[in-house]
Structure formats: structure tokens, C-alpha cells
Design a protein around this motif. Sequence first.
Motif, mmCIF file in Angstrom:
data_model
loop_
_atom_site.group_PDB
_atom_site.id
_atom_site.type_symbol
_atom_site.label_atom_id
_atom_site.label_comp_id
_atom_site.label_asym_id
_atom_site.label_seq_id
_atom_site.Cartn_x
_atom_site.Cartn_y
_atom_site.Cartn_z
ATOM 1 N N GLY A 21 -4.776 -17.732 71.329
ATOM 2 C CA GLY A 21 -6.091 -18.294 71.068
ATOM 3 C C GLY A 21 -7.102 -17.329 70.505
ATOM 4 O O GLY A 21 -8.063 -17.748 69.894
ATOM 5 N N SER A 37 -4.952 -12.902 67.241
ATOM 6 C CA SER A 37 -3.679 -13.072 66.556
ATOM 7 C C SER A 37 -2.988 -14.355 67.016
ATOM 8 O O SER A 37 -2.732 -14.529 68.207
ATOM 9 N N PRO A 38 -2.665 -15.243 66.100
ATOM 10 C CA PRO A 38 -1.975 -16.472 66.492
ATOM 11 C C PRO A 38 -0.519 -16.179 66.867
ATOM 12 O O PRO A 38 0.056 -15.185 66.436
ATOM 13 N N CYS A 39 0.063 -17.039 67.660
ATOM 14 C CA CYS A 39 1.466 -16.870 68.048
ATOM 15 C C CYS A 39 2.358 -17.100 66.824
ATOM 16 O O CYS A 39 1.897 -17.558 65.777
ATOM 17 N N CYS A 68 2.380 -20.753 65.470
ATOM 18 C CA CYS A 68 1.166 -21.145 64.742
ATOM 19 C C CYS A 68 1.085 -20.431 63.391
ATOM 20 O O CYS A 68 0.597 -21.008 62.417
ATOM 21 N N LYS A 69 1.557 -19.185 63.332
ATOM 22 C CA LYS A 69 1.604 -18.480 62.047
ATOM 23 C C LYS A 69 2.527 -19.197 61.076
ATOM 24 O O LYS A 69 2.175 -19.437 59.919
ATOM 25 N N ARG A 95 -4.238 -23.151 63.461
ATOM 26 C CA ARG A 95 -5.013 -22.324 64.386
ATOM 27 C C ARG A 95 -4.349 -22.366 65.754
ATOM 28 O O ARG A 95 -3.962 -23.414 66.253
ATOM 29 N N CYS A 96 -4.206 -21.212 66.380
ATOM 30 C CA CYS A 96 -3.567 -21.104 67.686
ATOM 31 C C CYS A 96 -4.616 -21.391 68.770
ATOM 32 O O CYS A 96 -5.543 -20.609 68.989
ATOM 33 N N CYS A 154 -2.109 -23.213 73.672
ATOM 34 C CA CYS A 154 -0.917 -23.393 72.829
ATOM 35 C C CYS A 154 0.341 -23.246 73.692
ATOM 36 O O CYS A 154 0.529 -22.235 74.368
ATOM 37 N N ALA A 161 2.609 -20.134 72.608
ATOM 38 C CA ALA A 161 2.086 -18.764 72.674
ATOM 39 C C ALA A 161 2.757 -17.879 73.730
ATOM 40 O O ALA A 161 3.090 -16.733 73.430
ATOM 41 N N SER A 168 3.469 -13.140 68.407
ATOM 42 C CA SER A 168 3.300 -12.933 66.960
ATOM 43 C C SER A 168 4.150 -11.780 66.430
ATOM 44 O O SER A 168 4.462 -11.749 65.247
#
Length: 162
Positions: free
Chosen positions: A2, A5-7, A10-11, A16-17, A21, A24, A29
Motif C-alpha cells: 500500500g 512500492s506495490p507488490c 499489482c506491478k 495501485r496496490c 491487497c 502483498a 515486489s
Amino acid sequence: MGGNSPCASCKLLRRRCAKDCIFAPFFPSDDPHKFAMVHKVFGASNVSKMLQELPIHQRADAVSSLVYEANARVRDPVYGCVGAISYLQNQVSQLQMQLAVAQAEILCIQMQQEPPLPSQQMEADERAFGIPENLNNIPQFINFASSSNVMQEPLKRESLWT
């Protein structure tokens, strides 16, 4: 995650993380390949549904299993984990057979090295047990491993459905 850095999921999915999530905790990431394999085989939506249906304490094990199965499916799209398990079971069977042959050979060698009984006792034993005087007539089944190539063929994958 959240935050910054997004997980990995989500990347990959370019979204958007969120703080809650579901991916996550299991797909950080710094390991994007892990989620990419799971996503390729199962799809993000299916994985999300599976994880939501499980209690929180079982999710890490489920993700581990999904990653293992996804990697196996990429290597062997038809059989996946079952192919790997079948291969290993065949290998165990072959090794058990080789062990039994080796043990039989050891027993045969040990029997050959035992000191003979006195001739009177030996003759009595032969009569009592019905041992023929000429042992050359007995099939050579004990020493079969040394004359044959046991388990020298490479493993062949067999279908489980035929």
C-alpha cells in the motif's frame, strides 16, 4: 504493502496496490517472477478467490503450493506435479529393486564363504531337505543380476489414464 512500492502482482497487473491487497504478503515486489508464473497458469482472479476462501493462517502454504504447481506446469504442461511425483516414484522403485538385487548378491557371496559342514552332516541334511546331489540341475536364479543389465533403460513417462 500500500505504501511506496506495490507488490509483484499489482506491478504486473499495473494497478495501485491497496493497503489490504491480498497478494502483498505473499508476492513481494522483489520477486516478480513468482507471481508471474502463478498468474500465467492460474490467473490473478482465480488466485485471489482461492486466497480469500482460505483462513489467513493457511494462505502462505497455499501460495507455496500454487507457486510449486505453476512452476511444474510450465515445465510439463500436461502432467505438472503429478509427472514429477510419478518420475520420483519410478526412481524409488528402481532403486529398491537394485537394492534387493545387491542384497541377494551379498547373501549369495556370504553363503559361498561359509565353511562346509562335515561330510556326514551334509549328506544327512541333503536327504532331509531333498537337496539333489548334482546342484548343476538347479536354475541359476540367485545370480541373475550379474548377467543382465538391470534398470539400464532411461525412464519413460507413462500416461496415468491409459
